[in-house]
Design a protein around this motif. Structure first.
Motif, PDB file in Angstrom:
ATOM      1  N   GLU A 115       0.670  -1.195   0.133  1.00 55.26           N
ATOM      2  CA  GLU A 115      -0.071   0.105   0.010  1.00 55.26           C
ATOM      3  C   GLU A 115       0.925   1.114  -0.016  1.00 55.26           C
ATOM      4  OE1 GLU A 115      -3.977  -0.895   1.948  1.00 55.26           O
ATOM      5  OE2 GLU A 115      -2.541  -0.545   3.352  1.00 55.26           O
ATOM      6  N   ALA A 116       0.612   2.222  -0.584  1.00 60.43           N
ATOM      7  CA  ALA A 116       1.164   3.568  -0.538  1.00 60.43           C
ATOM      8  C   ALA A 116       0.061   4.579  -1.041  1.00 60.43           C
ATOM      9  CB  ALA A 116       2.017   3.562  -1.562  1.00 60.43           C
ATOM     10  N   GLN A 117       0.353   5.656  -0.340  1.00 63.21           N
ATOM     11  CA  GLN A 117      -0.477   7.032  -0.787  1.00 63.21           C
ATOM     12  C   GLN A 117       0.381   8.235  -0.876  1.00 63.21           C
ATOM     13  OE1 GLN A 117      -4.168   7.371   1.662  1.00 63.21           O
ATOM     14  NE2 GLN A 117      -3.094   5.783   3.133  1.00 63.21           N
ATOM     15  N   PRO A 118       0.961   8.001  -2.127  1.00 63.74           N
ATOM     16  CA  PRO A 118       1.922   9.303  -2.466  1.00 63.74           C
ATOM     17  C   PRO A 118       1.137  10.319  -2.944  1.00 63.74           C
ATOM     18  CG  PRO A 118       1.756   7.610  -4.420  1.00 63.74           C
ATOM     19  CD  PRO A 118       1.118   6.995  -3.158  1.00 63.74           C
ATOM     20  N   VAL A 119       1.710  11.666  -2.771  1.00 63.74           N
ATOM     21  CA  VAL A 119       0.851  12.738  -3.011  1.00 63.74           C
ATOM     22  C   VAL A 119       1.802  13.666  -4.204  1.00 63.74           C
ATOM     23  CG1 VAL A 119       0.500  15.315  -2.159  1.00 63.74           C
ATOM     24  CG2 VAL A 119      -0.120  13.052  -0.633  1.00 63.74           C
TER      25      VAL A 119
ATOM     26  N   ALA B  59      -4.214  24.938 -17.209  1.00 63.76           N
ATOM     27  CA  ALA B  59      -3.605  23.692 -17.802  1.00 63.76           C
ATOM     28  C   ALA B  59      -2.588  23.427 -16.851  1.00 63.76           C
ATOM     29  CB  ALA B  59      -3.079  23.873 -19.140  1.00 63.76           C
ATOM     30  N   VAL B  60      -2.079  22.038 -16.758  1.00 66.36           N
ATOM     31  CA  VAL B  60      -1.140  21.653 -15.775  1.00 66.36           C
ATOM     32  C   VAL B  60       0.283  22.150 -16.633  1.00 66.36           C
ATOM     33  CG1 VAL B  60       0.135  19.664 -14.805  1.00 66.36           C
ATOM     34  CG2 VAL B  60      -2.298  19.622 -15.223  1.00 66.36           C
ATOM     35  N   SER B  61       1.039  22.811 -15.483  1.00 69.22           N
ATOM     36  CA  SER B  61       2.451  23.358 -16.357  1.00 69.22           C
ATOM     37  C   SER B  61       3.551  22.543 -15.644  1.00 69.22           C
ATOM     38  CB  SER B  61       2.400  24.871 -15.816  1.00 69.22           C
ATOM     39  OG  SER B  61       2.578  24.983 -14.542  1.00 69.22           O
ATOM     40  N   SER B  62       3.317  21.835 -14.555  1.00 72.82           N
ATOM     41  CA  SER B  62       4.459  20.924 -14.083  1.00 72.82           C
ATOM     42  C   SER B  62       4.033  20.014 -13.109  1.00 72.82           C
ATOM     43  CB  SER B  62       5.839  21.905 -13.482  1.00 72.82           C
ATOM     44  OG  SER B  62       5.173  22.607 -12.384  1.00 72.82           O
ATOM     45  N   ILE B  63       4.533  18.999 -12.945  1.00 75.99           N
ATOM     46  CA  ILE B  63       4.463  18.026 -11.894  1.00 75.99           C
ATOM     47  C   ILE B  63       5.415  17.633 -11.063  1.00 75.99           C
ATOM     48  CG2 ILE B  63       3.498  15.723 -11.755  1.00 75.99           C
ATOM     49  CD1 ILE B  63       2.128  15.906 -14.179  1.00 75.99           C
ATOM     50  N   ASP B  64       5.251  17.755  -9.698  1.00 77.17           N
ATOM     51  CA  ASP B  64       6.218  17.352  -8.806  1.00 77.17           C
ATOM     52  C   ASP B  64       5.938  16.163  -7.811  1.00 77.17           C
ATOM     53  OD1 ASP B  64       8.657  17.481  -7.245  1.00 77.17           O
ATOM     54  OD2 ASP B  64       7.744  19.049  -5.772  1.00 77.17           O
ATOM     55  N   GLY B  65       6.463  15.123  -7.999  1.00 77.49           N
ATOM     56  CA  GLY B  65       6.563  13.664  -7.121  1.00 77.49           C
ATOM     57  C   GLY B  65       7.556  13.043  -7.180  1.00 77.49           C
ATOM     58  N   LYS B  66       7.535  12.066  -6.172  1.00 75.91           N
ATOM     59  CA  LYS B  66       8.821  11.024  -5.961  1.00 75.91           C
ATOM     60  C   LYS B  66       8.297   9.842  -6.833  1.00 75.91           C
ATOM     61  CE  LYS B  66      10.780   8.234  -2.351  1.00 75.91           C
ATOM     62  NZ  LYS B  66      10.708   7.843  -0.778  1.00 75.91           N
ATOM     63  N   THR B  67       9.674   9.248  -7.316  1.00 78.73           N
ATOM     64  CA  THR B  67       9.515   8.246  -8.332  1.00 78.73           C
ATOM     65  C   THR B  67      10.310   7.295  -7.859  1.00 78.73           C
ATOM     66  OG1 THR B  67       9.460   9.999 -10.267  1.00 78.73           O
ATOM     67  CG2 THR B  67       9.916   7.669 -10.840  1.00 78.73           C
ATOM     68  N   GLU B  68       9.738   5.896  -7.548  1.00 79.13           N
ATOM     69  CA  GLU B  68      10.134   4.986  -7.204  1.00 79.13           C
ATOM     70  C   GLU B  68      10.848   4.196  -8.210  1.00 79.13           C
ATOM     71  OE1 GLU B  68      10.842   3.859  -4.107  1.00 79.13           O
ATOM     72  OE2 GLU B  68       9.678   5.411  -3.012  1.00 79.13           O
ATOM     73  N   PRO B  69      11.987   3.342  -8.056  1.00 74.56           N
ATOM     74  CA  PRO B  69      12.652   2.819  -9.245  1.00 74.56           C
ATOM     75  C   PRO B  69      11.926   1.663  -9.636  1.00 74.56           C
ATOM     76  CG  PRO B  69      13.845   2.246  -7.399  1.00 74.56           C
ATOM     77  CD  PRO B  69      12.707   3.444  -6.826  1.00 74.56           C
TER      78      PRO B  69
END
Length: 543
Positions: A236-240, A249-259
């Protein structure tokens, strides 16, 4: 218009099919946590409230009432947040696979799934009526479209959403794992993002459900299909993620990227999660299995311990006069390495008792596989008795190669409740065993290097009666997973007599596989929901 942000939580949850009350509580807990974090939107998996796949539970008359009560409870919580939740709903068109948008405790929009998969493990057309219309809602001034799982695998949904004015796609999923599926998903999402010229938030279910494993790996891609956030898999995970919005419109996206996980790591993790959830969700106290000193039972034991912990696993060695000292030593060695409860229960007294009772019936006959199968059935009786008495689930240890050609005994080594290696070819069993030892050497190296044997007759090895496993597994793969004919397989350079014999064994042993326990699905043609062949048939696979 000034730039603002949209905070989105991807609620990658492990749900229980049919437990609508428990699933609803998970939704509320996730939503409340997200409110505390200042999140704007929480997106849940496909059919969140019922779990996936609910199958014929969807036909129960009381399902409608239970889902309505769950939605009412969520609405009455009146949480200051937007929730996008999956559930089944009876509409004027019929039962539909729905996603609802609940904003500040009020249901403001609903979307009915337009593409219903009806292949492999899916049979949604048995239950649902397709939707026909897009759904676009405004969230903090951003026009957002909703879609559900298979919709995103088909061309047209993104174009439809774009034409309806959407600038972001939210996709709710219950996408089961098969080998290399995570890479296929992300390649597909890239195509769809480019098609719609908008980012996609893809939220996937996680957990085991009978033979299916949902691997999670929820992901967010930008309008060019570049991965901007990827959740962990098999948990389970609940990343934001934070989406910057500029001029609607969406200009940029910031999030964590697991390999991404390596291939063998991913397969092994699927086996562990599938086993863990089957045992736990069905309320078993633990598991018991026959530990033979061979590689299949060795790998099964390792998976069981990794899934449940050593305290909930019991291994039983059940030797006969053909069991080698090497097998006895290796079985005990592995049990000690993993720290499980281990016992030795010889089956010779049981076997002799059966043979005494059958003496008149067998008089004048030659020793054949009947006596070999009886050894296996003695072991099955012991394991099932222990299961009944202790409330433990019996894990079978047979692999896909054996199940394909019927190299297994009904009511013997096939006796049990869950087949961990049911969709694992023998060659992959060797690879996974070597992989598991890289994490800590729990399988004695000799178990991996020695020639496989059922040890049901003196000096017996598997390749006395079967082609070498690399050859056998490739023939099986071509016939089972690619549906190639005998002629086509022979044309690839395989021996005609071996191909014809293997295919005949596959065809005549469907009756055995129909009686086998469920097990983790790893391929797109696992024995079970994927491959439904008639037991009685006159088909021949020559061409």
């Amino acid at each position: 218009m000034s730039e603002q942000s949209l905070s989105v939580c991807l609620a990658q949850l492990n749900l229980v099919v049919g437990d609508i009350q428990s699933n609803t509580q998970k939704v509320l807990a996730s939503a409340k946590q997200s409110v505390e974090k200042g999140v704007d939107v929480v997106i849940f998996p496909e059919l969140t409230l019922t779990g996936y796949p609910p199958e014929d539970l969807l036909l129960r008359p009381s399902l409608k009432l239970r889902v309505e009560q769950a939605l009412q409870e969520i609405e009455e919580a009146a949480l200051p947040i937007t929730l996008v939740i999956g559930y089944p709903k009876v509409t004027a068109s019929g039962l539909q696979n729905m996603a609802g948008v609940i904003e500040n405790g009020r249901l403001v929009a609903e979307y009915a799934k337009q593409h219903l998969p009806n292949f492999q493990v899916f049979d949604e057309k048995r239950y649902f009526i397709e939707g026909t219309q897009p759904c676009v809602v405004q969230i903090k001034g951003l026009p957002v479209a909703i879609s559900i799982c298979e919709d995103i695998w088909q061309k047209g949904i993104m174009t439809q959403a774009k034409q309806a004015g959407a600038k972001l796609m939210l996709n709710l999923n219950a996408s089961p794992f098969h080998i290399d599926k995570p890479l296929h998903r992300e390649a597909l999402l890239k195509e769809r993002a480019l098609e719609g010229a908008m980012p996609i938030v893809y939220v996937n279910l996680v957990g085991g459900q009978d033979e299916l494993v949902f691997d999670g790996g929820s992901v967010v891609v930008d309008q060019q299909g570049n991965v901007k956030s990827r959740a962990i898999t098999y948990d389970e995970a609940q990343p934001v993620v934070e989406l910057a919005i500029d001029d609607g419109a969406v200009s940029s996206i910031d999030g964590k990227t697991e390999p991404h996980r390596e291939k063998l790591d991913s397969i092994y993790s699927a086996l562990v999660l599938g086993t863990k959830d089957y045992v736990n969700k069905n309320g078993f106290k633990g598991v018991v299995l026959g530990l033979s000193g061979g590689i299949d039972s060795a790998l099964t034991l390792a998976v069981a311990v990794d899934a449940l912990g050593k305290e909930r696993v019991q291994a039983i060695m059940m030797p006969f006069k053909y069991t080698s000292q090497m097998s006895l030593h290796d079985a005990e060695d592995e049990a000690n390495r993993l720290g499980v409860e281990y016992k030795v229960m010889p089956i010779e007294p049981m076997f002799d008792a059966f043979m005494g009772t059958l003496a008149d019936e067998f008089e004048g006959t030659k020793v054949d596989t009947t006596e070999e199968n009886l050894q296996s059935r003695c072991r099955g009786v012991l394991l099932m008795a222990m299961s009944n008495k202790k409330g433990s689930l019996v894990l079978t240890t047979g692999n896909k190669s054996e199940m394909a050609v019927g190299y297994a005994t009904l009511y013997g080594d096939m006796a049990g409740g869950y087949g961990v290696l049911k969709d694992v070819f023998k060659t992959l069993v060797f690879e996974l065993s070597k992989y598991r030892n890289t994490l800590g050497e729990v399988i004695p190296p000799r178990v991996i290097s020695r020639p496989p044997s059922a040890e049901l007759a003196p000096d017996q090895v598997d390749e006395d009666s079967l082609p070498a496993y690399p050859v056998l597994d490739e023939i099986l793969r071509l016939y089972i997973e690619e549906d190639q004919s005998a002629q086509a397989i022979i044309a690839k350079g395989f021996k005609e007599d071996e191909v014809n014999r293997v295919i005949r064994l596959v065809d005549i042993n469907e009756y055995k596989r129909r009686q086998a326990p469920v097990g983790v699905r790893l391929t797109q043609r696992g024995f079970g929901r994927d491959r439904r062949y008639p037991i009685t048939n006159g088909w021949r696979a020559g061409i």
